[in-house]
Motif scaffolding. Structure first.
Motif, mmCIF file in Angstrom:
data_model
loop_
_atom_site.group_PDB
_atom_site.id
_atom_site.type_symbol
_atom_site.label_atom_id
_atom_site.label_comp_id
_atom_site.label_asym_id
_atom_site.label_seq_id
_atom_site.Cartn_x
_atom_site.Cartn_y
_atom_site.Cartn_z
ATOM 1 N N HIS A 44 0.805 -1.229 0.000
ATOM 2 C CA HIS A 44 0.000 0.000 0.000
ATOM 3 C C HIS A 44 0.837 1.279 0.000
ATOM 4 O O HIS A 44 0.377 2.325 -0.461
ATOM 5 N N HIS A 45 2.074 1.218 0.504
ATOM 6 C CA HIS A 45 2.834 2.453 0.744
ATOM 7 C C HIS A 45 4.019 2.700 -0.181
ATOM 8 O O HIS A 45 4.417 3.853 -0.372
ATOM 9 N N ALA A 78 10.549 11.496 -4.775
ATOM 10 C CA ALA A 78 10.927 11.968 -6.115
ATOM 11 C C ALA A 78 10.521 13.431 -6.291
ATOM 12 O O ALA A 78 11.293 14.241 -6.816
ATOM 13 N N ARG A 79 9.311 13.781 -5.854
ATOM 14 C CA ARG A 79 8.857 15.176 -5.934
ATOM 15 C C ARG A 79 9.743 16.081 -5.084
ATOM 16 O O ARG A 79 10.058 17.214 -5.465
ATOM 17 N N LEU A 80 10.151 15.570 -3.940
ATOM 18 C CA LEU A 80 11.024 16.338 -3.045
ATOM 19 C C LEU A 80 12.338 16.674 -3.746
ATOM 20 O O LEU A 80 12.828 17.813 -3.680
ATOM 21 N N THR A 116 -1.065 11.431 -0.534
ATOM 22 C CA THR A 116 -0.683 11.682 -1.931
ATOM 23 C C THR A 116 0.773 12.148 -1.987
ATOM 24 O O THR A 116 1.283 12.717 -1.001
ATOM 25 N N PRO A 117 1.447 11.952 -3.116
ATOM 26 C CA PRO A 117 2.829 12.421 -3.242
ATOM 27 C C PRO A 117 2.954 13.923 -2.996
ATOM 28 O O PRO A 117 3.925 14.367 -2.370
ATOM 29 N N GLU A 118 1.977 14.692 -3.456
ATOM 30 C CA GLU A 118 2.031 16.151 -3.311
ATOM 31 C C GLU A 118 1.997 16.559 -1.841
ATOM 32 O O GLU A 118 2.838 17.350 -1.386
ATOM 33 N N ALA A 171 4.900 18.322 3.192
ATOM 34 C CA ALA A 171 5.135 18.203 4.634
ATOM 35 C C ALA A 171 6.578 17.793 4.928
ATOM 36 O O ALA A 171 7.189 18.266 5.898
ATOM 37 N N LEU A 172 7.140 16.926 4.090
ATOM 38 C CA LEU A 172 8.537 16.510 4.288
ATOM 39 C C LEU A 172 9.496 17.672 4.139
ATOM 40 O O LEU A 172 10.483 17.776 4.885
ATOM 41 N N ALA A 173 9.229 18.549 3.194
ATOM 42 C CA ALA A 173 10.083 19.731 3.019
ATOM 43 C C ALA A 173 10.110 20.560 4.295
ATOM 44 O O ALA A 173 11.147 21.126 4.665
#
Length: 387
Positions: free
Chosen positions: A205-206, A215-217, A330-332, A337-339
């Motif tokens: 699932h993850h 990848a977005r990060l 979601t990736p977005e 939040a990770l940033a």
């Protein structure tokens, strides 16, 4: 006089708790104690000859559970018969409530004189709160791992409940950095941990959404060194899954290497669960997420009664860790939040301040959890004998 203690633990985490409890009980009772029951390798090392291998209950997924239901029900019946025939001085059921509580109900119906202690509370504070009152009929005392649980049992009119401490509080030295590790934690590029879960269903699932988030990060120009701790039995599954990731993590295997990664980590992306408490005690700010299948999500949405499913948030008493569940995972949203937790943001500072209070919140004084647990097991046993 010999004491007979019957213990039931059907998962690895419960097996470890059971082994530590057995060790203390033997210290207290010496050769005058006989252990019987169900357990894994750790409890076997303490002298338990298990009724059946706990691997027989390692069943994942609703379809598999349905298929194996006759076998599961058979093991519940077999275990309950073994307890009543042994007529122990006390029965200790450890976690795994879907199995252990069914055994306990049968034992109480057959022989009400056997005292029953429940080590590790079911999540009555999160969902199905009526279980607490129902437990009065077949549980004499609950041993809680989380400090807010005794109050939940009082509020829900359940059996007596005592906070004995979480086993993680005995492992702080392996979670917290020495001087060199603290320097690495503060250096660039920061170490970002990805923790998708310890079950294959959680990996399924993850992994994809976590890979897309990091990848977005990277696309946003955020620098980081990616590490993914996992266990040996999941290594092949994880290594296969990360092959498609645009950003390749360093996969580290085993508990020892996982703890080493925690000690140098600057931030983490983790699935919700016990790992959030582990990260918080290690002082690692995090973003959390959880996805399940559609049917399970439908059920949980109607059952969960707490504002957060994050154990660290519940222990702290404040929702400082962001959580992204189901369609919000979601990736977005995860990358945004990770940033924040990777930078010197208000969110990061708020988490670190809250984590600093956990030692006091989760303190058990100078007594290890297994010692506190053993004291209550023995007190419950002696009370029953006097009664």
């Amino acid at each position: 006089m010999e004491r007979r203690i019957f213990l039931i633990a059907t998962e690895e985490s419960g097996d470890r708790l059971g082994a530590n409890l057995m060790k203390v009980l033997r210290q207290r009772l010496g050769d005058a104690v006989q252990f019987e029951g169900v357990g894994g390798r750790a409890m076997a090392r303490e002298g338990l000859d298990t009724l059946f291998p706990i691997e027989e209950l390692s069943i994942i997924g609703l379809a598999a559970v349905v298929k194996e239901l006759p076998k599961i029900l058979g093991l519940i019946k077999e275990t309950a018969i073994a307890v009543t025939e042994a007529a122990p001085d006390v029965l200790v059921i450890i976690d795994s409530p879907d199995f252990t509580h069914r055994v306990a109900k049968r034992v109480r119906a057959k022989n009400p004189s056997i005292p029953i202690v429940n080590y590790v509370s079911p999540s009555v504070w999160a969902w199905r709160p009526g279980r607490a009152r129902a437990m009065l009929k077949y549980v004499d005392h609950v041993l809680a791992l989380l400090p807010f649980e005794p109050e939940a049992y009082r509020r829900l009119h359940g059996p007596p409940c005592t906070y004995v401490g979480h086993p993680l509080t005995e492992q702080l030295a392996s979670l917290r950095p020495n001087a060199d590790e603290a320097r690495r934690r503060a250096e660039s590029p920061p170490v970002l941990l990805v923790l998708p879960g310890s079950r294959r269903s959680e990996i399924r699932h993850h992994m994809a959404v976590f890979g897309q988030a990091v990848a977005r990060l990277q696309e946003q120009g955020v620098a980081f060194e990616l590490m993914l701790p996992t266990m040996p039995h999941l290594q092949e599954t994880v290594v296969d899954a990360v092959k498609s990731w645009p950003v390749q993590p360093q996969v580290v295997i085993g508990e020892q290497d996982k703890r080493a990664a925690f000690r140098i980590a600057h931030a983490a992306l983790a699935k919700s669960g016990t790992v959030t408490l582990e990260l918080a005690l290690a002082g690692v700010p995090m973003v959390t997420a959880y996805r399940v299948g559609a049917m399970e999500a439908f059920i949980l949405r109607r059952a969960i009664r707490v504002s957060s499913v994050i154990l660290a948030n519940l222990a702290i008493g404040k929702d400082v860790i962001p959580e992204f569940l189901q369609e919000n995972c979601t990736p977005e949203k995860l990358s945004q939040a990770l940033a924040e937790v990777l930078s010197d943001s208000a969110m990061r500072r708020q988490q670190l301040e809250a984590f600093a209070t956990l030692d006091t919140i989760m303190s058990t004084g100078n007594q290890p959890p297994s010692v506190r647990a053993a004291d209550i097991v023995l007190a419950t046993m002696h009370k029953a004998r006097r009664g």
